[in-house]
Design a protein around this motif. Structure first.
Motif, PDB file in Angstrom:
ATOM      1  N   GLY A 149     -20.437  65.031  43.607  1.00 39.60           N
ATOM      2  CA  GLY A 149     -19.895  63.702  43.903  1.00 39.60           C
ATOM      3  C   GLY A 149     -19.521  63.562  45.357  1.00 39.60           C
ATOM      4  O   GLY A 149     -20.181  64.118  46.242  1.00 39.60           O
ATOM      5  N   GLU A 150     -18.435  62.853  45.637  1.00 41.78           N
ATOM      6  CA  GLU A 150     -17.998  62.577  47.007  1.00 41.78           C
ATOM      7  C   GLU A 150     -17.584  63.834  47.739  1.00 41.78           C
ATOM      8  O   GLU A 150     -17.486  63.841  48.952  1.00 41.78           O
ATOM      9  CB  GLU A 150     -16.813  61.596  47.013  1.00 41.78           C
ATOM     10  CG  GLU A 150     -17.168  60.217  46.575  1.00 41.78           C
ATOM     11  CD  GLU A 150     -17.045  60.051  45.070  1.00 41.78           C
ATOM     12  OE1 GLU A 150     -16.683  61.021  44.373  1.00 41.78           O
ATOM     13  OE2 GLU A 150     -17.336  58.958  44.584  1.00 41.78           O
TER      14      GLU A 150
ATOM     15  N   ALA B 132     -14.196  59.683  37.408  1.00 44.57           N
ATOM     16  CA  ALA B 132     -13.965  58.371  36.798  1.00 44.57           C
ATOM     17  C   ALA B 132     -14.979  58.080  35.701  1.00 44.57           C
ATOM     18  O   ALA B 132     -14.657  57.454  34.691  1.00 44.57           O
ATOM     19  CB  ALA B 132     -14.005  57.273  37.863  1.00 44.57           C
ATOM     20  N   GLY B 133     -16.206  58.537  35.872  1.00 46.20           N
ATOM     21  CA  GLY B 133     -17.233  58.304  34.857  1.00 46.20           C
ATOM     22  C   GLY B 133     -17.220  59.321  33.732  1.00 46.20           C
ATOM     23  O   GLY B 133     -17.573  59.006  32.596  1.00 46.20           O
TER      24      GLY B 133
ATOM     25  N   GLN C  86     -10.152  62.048  42.195  1.00 45.29           N
ATOM     26  CA  GLN C  86     -10.190  60.708  42.769  1.00 45.29           C
ATOM     27  C   GLN C  86     -11.607  60.155  42.868  1.00 45.29           C
ATOM     28  O   GLN C  86     -11.790  58.998  43.209  1.00 45.29           O
ATOM     29  CB  GLN C  86      -9.571  60.701  44.173  1.00 45.29           C
ATOM     30  CG  GLN C  86      -8.109  61.013  44.205  1.00 45.29           C
ATOM     31  CD  GLN C  86      -7.812  62.499  44.366  1.00 45.29           C
ATOM     32  OE1 GLN C  86      -8.611  63.355  44.027  1.00 45.29           O
ATOM     33  NE2 GLN C  86      -6.631  62.798  44.865  1.00 45.29           N
ATOM     34  N   GLY C  87     -12.611  60.943  42.609  1.00 42.30           N
ATOM     35  CA  GLY C  87     -13.990  60.532  42.823  1.00 42.30           C
ATOM     36  C   GLY C  87     -14.618  59.799  41.653  1.00 42.30           C
ATOM     37  O   GLY C  87     -14.087  59.743  40.542  1.00 42.30           O
ATOM     38  N   SER C  88     -15.797  59.248  41.915  1.00 43.07           N
ATOM     39  CA  SER C  88     -16.507  58.483  40.894  1.00 43.07           C
ATOM     40  C   SER C  88     -17.037  59.382  39.771  1.00 43.07           C
ATOM     41  O   SER C  88     -17.171  58.925  38.634  1.00 43.07           O
ATOM     42  CB  SER C  88     -17.653  57.693  41.531  1.00 43.07           C
ATOM     43  OG  SER C  88     -18.563  58.566  42.166  1.00 43.07           O
TER      44      SER C  88
ATOM     45  N   PRO D 223     -11.689  59.422  48.229  1.00 50.47           N
ATOM     46  CA  PRO D 223     -12.492  58.276  48.611  1.00 50.47           C
ATOM     47  C   PRO D 223     -11.803  57.394  49.645  1.00 50.47           C
ATOM     48  O   PRO D 223     -12.394  56.487  50.171  1.00 50.47           O
ATOM     49  CB  PRO D 223     -12.694  57.528  47.295  1.00 50.47           C
ATOM     50  CG  PRO D 223     -11.580  57.945  46.425  1.00 50.47           C
ATOM     51  CD  PRO D 223     -11.217  59.336  46.852  1.00 50.47           C
TER      52      PRO D 223
END
Length: 174
Positions: A137-138, A41-42, A36-38, A151
């Motif tokens: 990350g998060e 996603a990247g 679920q984190g950025s 997130p």
């Protein structure tokens, strides 16, 4: 060689798998981040993978190295087992004898039932100070703060999560 394990941060079974790997990864080969984190996603679009698809465990093998590749489902699990060494490596070798479509079928069945099998993620799980650097990350929680892999809430938040059970008070002697 460093591997990145991407997991569903809202899944108790998946969080349990992360704790399992953390406890047995003596060589510290694995890093962890929620799907679920950025970071996911990247990173995932580079491999033509959908970061919104949360029903699978993903491993980016040889993260940042020349052999960097994305492993899904049973291939990811087999790499984890082989990397843990010892009896886990032997179990992985035995599982490699099973045809990949059969392993993936079993994996998809567990993935479909993962929220029922693993229960809710308890928000008060703490990351030991020595292990914080392995979460990216998060998911990297500050010292003394609860790990929140989603997130949707902040570290330590119980928003949208099951609350841990309270213990019954001790009984008094008559």
């Amino acid at each position: 060689m460093i591997h990145l394990l991407l997991y569903d941060g809202d899944c108790g079974l998946c969080s349990g798998a992360v704790r399992f790997v953390l406890a047995r990864d003596r060589a510290a080969r694995f890093r962890f981040a929620p799907l679920q984190g950025s970071l996911a996603a990247g990173l995932l679009p580079r491999f033509d993978a959908d970061p919104g698809r949360l029903d699978t465990l993903l491993v980016v093998a040889d993260l940042g190295g020349p052999g960097e590749r994305l492993l899904r489902r049973s291939a990811a699990v087999l790499l984890v087992l082989a990397s843990l060494g010892g009896g886990w490596r032997q179990l992985g070798a035995l599982l490699r004898l099973v045809p990949r479509p059969v392993l993936d079928l079993g994996y998809r069945l567990v993935a479909r039932l993962r929220h029922r099998l693993g229960g809710a993620v308890v928000p008060c799980e703490l990351v030991e100070p020595g292990l914080r650097s392995r979460f990216l990350g998060e998911a990297a929680a500050p010292e003394g703060r609860a790990l929140s892999a989603s997130p949707r809430g902040t570290a330590g938040s119980s928003e949208g999560r099951a609350r841990p059970r309270r213990r019954a008070p001790p009984r008094r002697a008559p």
